[in-house]
Motif scaffolding. Structure first.
Motif, PDB file in Angstrom:
ATOM      1  N   UNK A 407       5.272  96.435 -18.573  1.00 37.28           N
ATOM      2  CA  UNK A 407       5.102  97.862 -18.303  1.00 37.28           C
ATOM      3  C   UNK A 407       5.167  98.678 -19.590  1.00 37.28           C
ATOM      4  N   UNK A 408       5.953  98.233 -20.564  1.00 43.10           N
ATOM      5  CA  UNK A 408       6.044  98.934 -21.838  1.00 43.10           C
ATOM      6  C   UNK A 408       4.781  98.740 -22.672  1.00 43.10           C
ATOM      7  N   UNK A 409       4.220  97.531 -22.605  1.00 47.93           N
ATOM      8  CA  UNK A 409       3.044  97.223 -23.424  1.00 47.93           C
ATOM      9  C   UNK A 409       1.734  97.666 -22.762  1.00 47.93           C
ATOM     10  N   UNK A 410       1.670  97.522 -21.444  1.00 44.28           N
ATOM     11  CA  UNK A 410       0.459  97.882 -20.705  1.00 44.28           C
ATOM     12  C   UNK A 410       0.902  98.605 -19.439  1.00 44.28           C
ATOM     13  N   UNK A 411       1.169  99.889 -19.589  1.00 40.66           N
ATOM     14  CA  UNK A 411       1.814 100.673 -18.532  1.00 40.66           C
ATOM     15  C   UNK A 411       1.067 100.613 -17.205  1.00 40.66           C
ATOM     16  N   UNK A 412      -0.233 100.820 -17.227  1.00 44.92           N
ATOM     17  CA  UNK A 412      -0.999 100.850 -15.978  1.00 44.92           C
ATOM     18  C   UNK A 412      -0.967  99.504 -15.268  1.00 44.92           C
ATOM     19  N   UNK A 413      -1.176  98.438 -16.047  1.00 45.68           N
ATOM     20  CA  UNK A 413      -1.165  97.101 -15.449  1.00 45.68           C
ATOM     21  C   UNK A 413       0.232  96.774 -14.918  1.00 45.68           C
ATOM     22  N   UNK A 414       1.245  97.097 -15.705  1.00 40.25           N
ATOM     23  CA  UNK A 414       2.608  96.809 -15.276  1.00 40.25           C
ATOM     24  C   UNK A 414       2.982  97.563 -14.016  1.00 40.25           C
ATOM     25  N   UNK A 415       2.567  98.838 -13.927  1.00 41.80           N
ATOM     26  CA  UNK A 415       2.854  99.638 -12.738  1.00 41.80           C
ATOM     27  C   UNK A 415       2.134  99.079 -11.518  1.00 41.80           C
ATOM     28  N   UNK A 416       0.903  98.623 -11.712  1.00 39.81           N
ATOM     29  CA  UNK A 416       0.140  98.028 -10.611  1.00 39.81           C
ATOM     30  C   UNK A 416       0.824  96.749 -10.122  1.00 39.81           C
ATOM     31  N   UNK A 417       1.268  95.932 -11.068  1.00 42.05           N
ATOM     32  CA  UNK A 417       1.969  94.694 -10.690  1.00 42.05           C
ATOM     33  C   UNK A 417       3.242  95.019  -9.903  1.00 42.05           C
ATOM     34  N   UNK A 418       3.967  96.047 -10.341  1.00 48.35           N
ATOM     35  CA  UNK A 418       5.194  96.444  -9.641  1.00 48.35           C
ATOM     36  C   UNK A 418       4.894  96.860  -8.207  1.00 48.35           C
ATOM     37  N   UNK A 419       3.836  97.650  -8.024  1.00 46.88           N
ATOM     38  CA  UNK A 419       3.464  98.098  -6.679  1.00 46.88           C
ATOM     39  C   UNK A 419       3.084  96.915  -5.798  1.00 46.88           C
TER      40      UNK A 419
END
Length: 564
Positions: A407-419
């Motif tokens: 999430x720190x390195x690739x915020x959008x991808x990390x947020x999507x993975x979290x969802x």
């Protein structure tokens, strides 16, 4: 114009949530998890019938017999009337001695039927969530991701399964927050020994089976705390040894005072049977219970593997896959040199959980012999499969930290993975919650002692003796329940550990008295008849209804009863 001071200062509440929002959220998660898993009815201290089967039955009766022991006794946890001839302590009835021992002194204020185990489960889940927050928030500053981590710790299958273990549950092992507490103290980096002594003193009073895991983490903390300054090595070793001995003394001292050492030989068979396997981390189902995953298939397991149930959950498995690049790059915060001791001991416990019979799926790959001296030492830890639990909690943490890095390195991808992972967790949890809730709503107890003669007889005696003595054998619970109802001592029990020599001696004495027609006038005798007692027919003929003496025999609900 005067303005009334508002009853609620919203600014103060807002400030509280800003500073303590994570802790408040973690407590809320624990309470919500309890509500989702139970029907809340078990919080009623007068509702006891949910405890009338499986392991919880001895939790309840262990407390019921213990509460009637003398106020001044030593050991303070002794329970001499629950297992005549081989009785020991409440430490072996899974009755949460931390609550039972002080509550005994208030027993005279309580109703005859009283349980605190529902409240205990609620408190245990809240503490599980709270310590999870303390651990996760140390590594993850994002409150949303940290609370998601709290959800994973509080809904870990290894914890939830203990609420339905073998259908009924295993109340003491719901206290897995002790493991998280030890991990929290390890990560604190505090050099103070006092918090550890508190934990080491409390752990035996909650669940003896969790003590070794907590102590191993404590030992790894001692190694991590080993002073690395210019002091002679012998002085440093002496200081660490003193701290280790104080920890050992605290643990053993509490066990001695509370009665855990009353069993002279606590070893038991089972090591090598009650184990985990090389595929248990990915197997969502154990024996005939429900599956902990809608997405992963049942892999199958060998008999005894219910104690080694170690399913990570599909969400955690996905997190670990995300962790692979970070781990191989060698820059994962959890895998730092400061944590190497903890990592090694948790891996060591994970290997121990496999026992000496290594299996995969439903196939045993190989076995290796254990020297007799080592076998005697590990005998008390017959259910080695449970020792995988600390490793599982570290794996959850490892995966969460990796998601934070993403999430720190690739915020959008990390947020999507979290969802996506949160959605999967919700979908998986709905089915699990529904299945666990049935354990607390379905009535499982069907009385087998239906004759009114039982109550007529029992109220005239001081003791109820089964021949042979019963320890988690068929019929033990209702006979012990009858004894509790009328204030009788009994040898019908379910103790986690018994001294086999004492048990065999009690059996020999009871059978010898039976064969020589020696009956105590204050004792009601019950022949369980499995296998049939050779004296059964003789006693029914000798002391039947037509006999002239005071001693009478009856055939009640499949038992032969001798009433002197």
């Amino acid at each position: 114009m005067k303005v009334d001071t508002p009853l609620i200062k919203w600014s103060g509440i807002s400030s509280l949530f800003k500073t303590r929002g994570g802790e408040i959220g973690s407590v809320a998660i624990g309470i919500a998890t309890f509500g989702a898993l139970t029907n809340w009815k078990i919080l009623n201290p007068l509702f006891v019938r949910w405890l009338y089967w499986g392991d919880p039955s001895t939790s309840y009766l262990g407390w019921q017999f213990f509460r009637k022991t003398p106020l001044l006794q030593f050991p303070i946890g002794a329970s001499p009337n629950y297992g005549i001839g081989f009785a020991s302590s409440i430490m072996y009835t899974d009755s949460i001695p931390l609550i039972a021992i002080p509550l005994k002194y208030l027993s005279f204020l309580l109703p005859n039927e009283f349980q605190y185990f529902g409240i205990w489960i609620l408190v245990a889940l809240i503490l599980q969530s709270w310590f999870a927050w303390k651990i996760v928030s140390r590594f993850i500053p994002n409150i949303v991701l940290a609370l998601f981590g709290v959800v994973l710790f509080t809904n870990a299958p290894i914890l939830i399964y203990r609420m339905v273990h073998e259908g009924s549950g295993h109340i003491g092992f719901i206290g897995q927050f002790l493991i998280l507490w030890s991990l929290h103290l390890y990560f604190e980096r505090d050099s103070s020994l006092t918090p550890w002594l508190v934990l080491l003193g409390i752990s035996p009073l909650i669940c003896l089976g969790l003590v070794p895991m907590v102590f191993v983490v404590f030992a790894s903390w001692l190694i991590q705390q080993f002073p690395k300054i210019s002091i002679p090595l012998t002085v440093r070793l002496l200081g660490t040894s003193k701290r280790l001995l104080v920890g050992i003394a605290t643990t053993i001292g509490v066990m001695w005072i509370s009665g855990a050492l009353m069993v002279r030989d606590p070893s038991d068979s089972g090591f090598g049977t009650y184990r985990t396997s090389l595929t248990s981390l990915f197997d969502p189902k154990v024996n005939n219970t429900f599956s902990f995953s809608k997405f992963l298939p049942d892999l199958g397991n060998l008999p005894g593997s219910e104690e080694g149930f170690a399913f990570l959950g599909i969400t955690v498995i996905a997190l670990l896959l995300i962790s692979i690049p970070t781990v191989f790059k060698g820059n994962h915060p959890l895998l730092s040199k400061n944590n190497i001791g903890l990592i090694l001991v948790t891996i060591g416990m994970g290997l121990f959980s496999l026992s000496n019979r290594i299996s995969v799926l439903q196939r045993e790959l190989f076995t290796y012999p254990i020297p007799n001296q080592i076998d005697k030492f590990i005998g008390p830890f017959r259910s080695s499969g449970r020792f995988v639990w600390p490793l599982i909690y570290l794996l959850i943490l490892l995966g969460l930290i990796s998601l934070m890095t993403l999430m720190q390195n690739r915020k959008n991808l990390g947020s999507l993975v979290l969802v996506v992972l949160l959605s999967i967790q919700i979908i998986e949890s709905v089915g699990v919650f529904s299945n666990v809730r049935q354990r607390f709503t379905e009535g499982k107890f069907t009385p087998q002692l239906t004759s009114p003669r039982w109550d007529e007889l029992a109220q005239n005696y001081d003791h109820l003796i089964a021949i042979p003595p019963l320890n988690n054998d068929p019929g033990w619970f209702e006979l012990a329940l009858l004894a509790d109802k009328w204030g009788l001592s009994t040898n019908t029990t379910y103790l986690a550990r018994v001294d086999q020599k004492s048990f065999d001696a009690a059996l020999s004495i009871a059978q010898n008295d039976l064969e020589n027609f020696r009956f105590d006038p204050k004792t009601l005798y019950v022949l369980t008849n499995y296998p049939p007692n050779p004296m059964n027919t003789t006693l029914l003929d000798e002391y039947g209804p037509s006999s002239a003496g005071q001693t009478k025999s009856f055939s009640l609900d499949g038992f032969t009863v001798i009433a002197p």
